[in-house]
Design a protein around this motif. Structure first.
Motif, PDB file in Angstrom:
ATOM      1  N   UNK A  86       0.818  -1.210   0.000  1.00  0.00           N
ATOM      2  CA  UNK A  86       0.000   0.000   0.000  1.00  0.00           C
ATOM      3  C   UNK A  86       0.850   1.258   0.000  1.00  0.00           C
ATOM      4  N   UNK A  87       1.998   1.203   0.695  1.00  0.00           N
ATOM      5  CA  UNK A  87       2.837   2.403   0.762  1.00  0.00           C
ATOM      6  C   UNK A  87       3.562   2.686  -0.550  1.00  0.00           C
ATOM      7  N   UNK A  88       3.458   1.767  -1.518  1.00  0.00           N
ATOM      8  CA  UNK A  88       4.058   1.992  -2.840  1.00  0.00           C
ATOM      9  C   UNK A  88       2.991   2.353  -3.884  1.00  0.00           C
ATOM     10  N   UNK A  89       1.754   2.526  -3.418  1.00  0.00           N
ATOM     11  CA  UNK A  89       0.653   2.852  -4.320  1.00  0.00           C
ATOM     12  C   UNK A  89       0.232   4.307  -4.161  1.00  0.00           C
ATOM     13  N   UNK A  90       0.045   4.964  -5.274  1.00  0.00           N
ATOM     14  CA  UNK A  90      -0.542   6.298  -5.322  1.00  0.00           C
ATOM     15  C   UNK A  90      -1.706   6.225  -6.310  1.00  0.00           C
ATOM     16  N   UNK A  91      -2.923   6.362  -5.804  1.00  0.00           N
ATOM     17  CA  UNK A  91      -4.114   6.215  -6.647  1.00  0.00           C
ATOM     18  C   UNK A  91      -4.795   7.569  -6.751  1.00  0.00           C
ATOM     19  N   UNK A  92      -4.754   8.129  -7.954  1.00  0.00           N
ATOM     20  CA  UNK A  92      -5.279   9.466  -8.199  1.00  0.00           C
ATOM     21  C   UNK A  92      -6.536   9.376  -9.051  1.00  0.00           C
ATOM     22  N   UNK A  93      -7.595  10.028  -8.609  1.00  0.00           N
ATOM     23  CA  UNK A  93      -8.857  10.062  -9.358  1.00  0.00           C
ATOM     24  C   UNK A  93      -9.127  11.502  -9.739  1.00  0.00           C
ATOM     25  N   UNK A  94      -9.422  11.733 -11.017  1.00  0.00           N
ATOM     26  CA  UNK A  94      -9.747  13.078 -11.486  1.00  0.00           C
ATOM     27  C   UNK A  94     -11.243  13.188 -11.729  1.00  0.00           C
ATOM     28  N   UNK A  95     -11.893  14.084 -10.990  1.00  0.00           N
ATOM     29  CA  UNK A  95     -13.302  14.374 -11.248  1.00  0.00           C
ATOM     30  C   UNK A  95     -13.359  15.395 -12.382  1.00  0.00           C
ATOM     31  N   UNK A  96     -13.741  14.924 -13.566  1.00  0.00           N
ATOM     32  CA  UNK A  96     -13.697  15.734 -14.778  1.00  0.00           C
ATOM     33  C   UNK A  96     -15.018  16.471 -14.975  1.00  0.00           C
ATOM     34  N   UNK A  97     -15.241  17.497 -14.144  1.00  0.00           N
ATOM     35  CA  UNK A  97     -16.435  18.347 -14.255  1.00  0.00           C
ATOM     36  C   UNK A  97     -17.725  17.529 -14.267  1.00  0.00           C
ATOM     37  N   UNK A  98     -17.806  16.550 -13.381  1.00  0.00           N
ATOM     38  CA  UNK A  98     -19.004  15.713 -13.317  1.00  0.00           C
ATOM     39  C   UNK A  98     -20.214  16.544 -12.917  1.00  0.00           C
ATOM     40  N   UNK A  99     -21.353  16.180 -13.490  1.00  0.00           N
ATOM     41  CA  UNK A  99     -22.605  16.840 -13.128  1.00  0.00           C
ATOM     42  C   UNK A  99     -23.447  15.985 -12.188  1.00  0.00           C
ATOM     43  N   UNK A 100     -22.927  14.829 -11.792  1.00  0.00           N
ATOM     44  CA  UNK A 100     -23.609  13.967 -10.827  1.00  0.00           C
ATOM     45  C   UNK A 100     -22.797  13.950  -9.532  1.00  0.00           C
ATOM     46  N   UNK A 101     -22.983  12.935  -8.717  1.00  0.00           N
ATOM     47  CA  UNK A 101     -22.339  12.886  -7.405  1.00  0.00           C
ATOM     48  C   UNK A 101     -21.064  12.037  -7.408  1.00  0.00           C
ATOM     49  N   UNK A 102     -20.372  11.982  -8.530  1.00  0.00           N
ATOM     50  CA  UNK A 102     -19.132  11.200  -8.600  1.00  0.00           C
ATOM     51  C   UNK A 102     -18.160  11.617  -7.500  1.00  0.00           C
ATOM     52  N   UNK A 103     -17.927  12.898  -7.348  1.00  0.00           N
ATOM     53  CA  UNK A 103     -16.958  13.380  -6.358  1.00  0.00           C
ATOM     54  C   UNK A 103     -17.362  12.970  -4.948  1.00  0.00           C
ATOM     55  N   UNK A 104     -18.665  13.049  -4.632  1.00  0.00           N
ATOM     56  CA  UNK A 104     -19.122  12.666  -3.304  1.00  0.00           C
ATOM     57  C   UNK A 104     -18.906  11.194  -3.026  1.00  0.00           C
ATOM     58  N   UNK A 105     -19.187  10.339  -3.995  1.00  0.00           N
ATOM     59  CA  UNK A 105     -18.967   8.898  -3.835  1.00  0.00           C
ATOM     60  C   UNK A 105     -17.487   8.615  -3.592  1.00  0.00           C
ATOM     61  N   UNK A 106     -16.634   9.274  -4.351  1.00  0.00           N
ATOM     62  CA  UNK A 106     -15.187   9.052  -4.199  1.00  0.00           C
ATOM     63  C   UNK A 106     -14.720   9.531  -2.828  1.00  0.00           C
ATOM     64  N   UNK A 107     -15.148  10.712  -2.411  1.00  0.00           N
ATOM     65  CA  UNK A 107     -14.697  11.252  -1.119  1.00  0.00           C
ATOM     66  C   UNK A 107     -15.069  10.311   0.022  1.00  0.00           C
ATOM     67  N   UNK A 108     -16.288   9.799   0.003  1.00  0.00           N
ATOM     68  CA  UNK A 108     -16.698   8.889   1.075  1.00  0.00           C
ATOM     69  C   UNK A 108     -15.842   7.619   1.071  1.00  0.00           C
ATOM     70  N   UNK A 109     -15.574   7.102  -0.123  1.00  0.00           N
ATOM     71  CA  UNK A 109     -14.832   5.843  -0.209  1.00  0.00           C
ATOM     72  C   UNK A 109     -13.391   5.997   0.250  1.00  0.00           C
ATOM     73  N   UNK A 110     -12.750   7.094  -0.077  1.00  0.00           N
ATOM     74  CA  UNK A 110     -11.312   7.235   0.193  1.00  0.00           C
ATOM     75  C   UNK A 110     -11.018   7.918   1.519  1.00  0.00           C
ATOM     76  N   UNK A 111     -12.049   8.228   2.299  1.00  0.00           N
ATOM     77  CA  UNK A 111     -11.862   9.018   3.521  1.00  0.00           C
ATOM     78  C   UNK A 111     -10.809   8.432   4.450  1.00  0.00           C
ATOM     79  N   UNK A 112     -10.750   7.111   4.569  1.00  0.00           N
ATOM     80  CA  UNK A 112      -9.797   6.468   5.485  1.00  0.00           C
ATOM     81  C   UNK A 112      -8.703   5.708   4.732  1.00  0.00           C
ATOM     82  N   UNK A 113      -8.439   6.103   3.485  1.00  0.00           N
ATOM     83  CA  UNK A 113      -7.460   5.387   2.656  1.00  0.00           C
ATOM     84  C   UNK A 113      -6.449   6.392   2.123  1.00  0.00           C
ATOM     85  N   UNK A 114      -5.330   6.548   2.799  1.00  0.00           N
ATOM     86  CA  UNK A 114      -4.372   7.611   2.436  1.00  0.00           C
ATOM     87  C   UNK A 114      -3.703   7.420   1.075  1.00  0.00           C
ATOM     88  N   UNK A 115      -3.760   6.207   0.513  1.00  0.00           N
ATOM     89  CA  UNK A 115      -3.137   6.000  -0.811  1.00  0.00           C
ATOM     90  C   UNK A 115      -3.967   6.600  -1.939  1.00  0.00           C
TER      91      UNK A 115
END
Length: 386
Positions: A86-115
């Motif tokens: 896990x310490x060798x992983x960097x997982x980057x997600x780009x919210x590309x101007x979504x008009x739905x709740x993509x960003x909210x779903x991602x934020x909730x999922x990654x809240x406790x996952x520092x990678x």
């Protein structure tokens, strides 16, 4: 009497013009099935062993997302199951101007996952647009020397990272995994489409023909990416993966296309025929840039139907034999491909794939020819600009 005898002899010796189309048909079908036999031979012999990398360099996984709230959590969950430190992983997600709740779903999922880290894309870099722009932002933010690029509707296998790294020794700039779909019968038929095309591409790649990469399951090294200036320096296209691959190969970098269960991504299938046609119209735009050898191969495949069903050319018995032989070759090719990918499918579905292929190929051609924009991620692009 002598004159009549001579006239009859001359008429008997005159060329039989109906035999000319038959001769052409004989040559065409002989060539077609020779190519089928060659591809099957290559497929049977194509058993390269990819040794998973024992090294664990830091890697960046890049996911461009636009309006993906319904599917992105599945993708992110699969990335948490990767058998990689896990310490060798960097997982980057780009919210590309979504008009739905993509960003909210991602934020909730990654809240406790520092990678994991979420980026918000709101401005353009260079000439990049749409997905290319999101990827340009992701690559700029990435800190590792290996970029693993996938889509928000993909689920990746646990050994994805090590296996792709094992296929990227020094000098190799881009590696492509393999993709399929599942769930409904419609989805499984789309999955066979993916496997059929990617299997052909893998065989051509193994024999030294650079064809393309597929942007939902791809490794690009930082060195190769930076050698072409990145997405922001590329002319815009709706098939950014093909363009990226072509530019990297033109710089002298090596390439690999893999068919292995350890790099098999499972995509969410297109839900409707209309959505599938929109996807394939975008792919058709990229098809005009494919190497002529691959275009000729798929063109030969399309010409089979024209030749075998040409009015009055063949008897019904000949049509039945030739069509059955083609379908049998196709089913065997898919069966071997499925086995190499670690998948299974019934013979009945493989037989049904022929009907799906005929109907969808015709529909895609009509849909592509009819004037209209290319629709992609709820954005529209003109054919000329795409």
């Amino acid at each position: 009497m002598p004159w009549e005898h001579w006239r009859l002899r001359c008429s008997n010796a005159a060329p039989s013009y109906p035999r000319v189309p038959m001769l052409v048909a004989f040559i065409f079908f002989g060539f077609f099935f020779s190519v089928c036999a060659l591809m099957l031979w290559w497929l049977v012999r194509a058993k390269p062993v990819i040794v998973a990398s024992s090294d664990c360099p830091r890697v960046s996984i890049l996911v461009a997302a636009r309006n993906e709230e319904a599917v992105i959590e599945r993708c992110l969950a699969s990335l948490t199951q990767l058998r990689y430190p896990t310490d060798k992983l960097e997982i980057l997600i780009a919210d590309d101007a979504s008009t739905d709740n993509t960003a909210g779903v991602v934020r909730r999922f990654i809240a406790d996952k520092p990678q994991f880290r979420l980026l918000t894309v709101r401005h353009r870099l260079g000439t990049a647009r749409g997905k290319s722009n999101a990827l340009a932002h992701l690559c700029r933010a990435a800190t590792a020397d290996y970029f693993f690029i996938t889509d928000a509707d993909m689920a990746l296998p646990p050994d994805w990272i090590q296996t792709m790294l094992g296929a990227a020794p020094d000098g190799v700039g881009v590696v492509t995994g393999v993709t399929t779909c599942n769930t409904t019968l419609f989805g499984r038929l789309q999955g066979l489409d993916w496997l059929f095309g990617l299997s052909v591409i893998r065989l051509l790649t193994d024999h030294g023909l650079p064809v393309t990469a597929v942007g939902n399951n791809m490794l690009v090294t930082r060195a190769a990416y930076e050698s072409i200036g990145g997405y922001e320096a590329m002319a815009f296209t709706v098939t950014e993966d093909l363009q990226l691959f072509s530019l990297i190969v033109a710089q002298g970098w090596g390439y690999r296309n893999l068919l292995d269960p350890r790099v098999l991504g499972v995509s969410v299938p297109q839900p409707t025929v209309r959505c599938l046609l929109q996807q394939r119209k975008r792919w058709m735009k990229g098809a005009v840039r494919l190497p002529w050898q691959l275009s000729a191969l798929f063109g030969l495949y399309a010409l089979f139907y024209v030749a075998v069903f040409w009015p009055g050319l063949l008897s019904l018995g000949s049509i039945a034999v030739l069509f059955s032989a083609k379908v049998l070759c196709q089913m065997v090719f898919l069966k071997i491909t499925l086995r190499q990918a670690g998948r299974r499918e019934s013979w009945a579905v493989l037989l049904g794939y022929e009907l799906y292929l005929c109907l969808m190929s015709g529909a895609v051609l009509v849909y592509t020819v009819v004037p209209g924009p290319i629709q992609w991620k709820e954005r529209r692009y003109r054919w000329a600009e795409g």
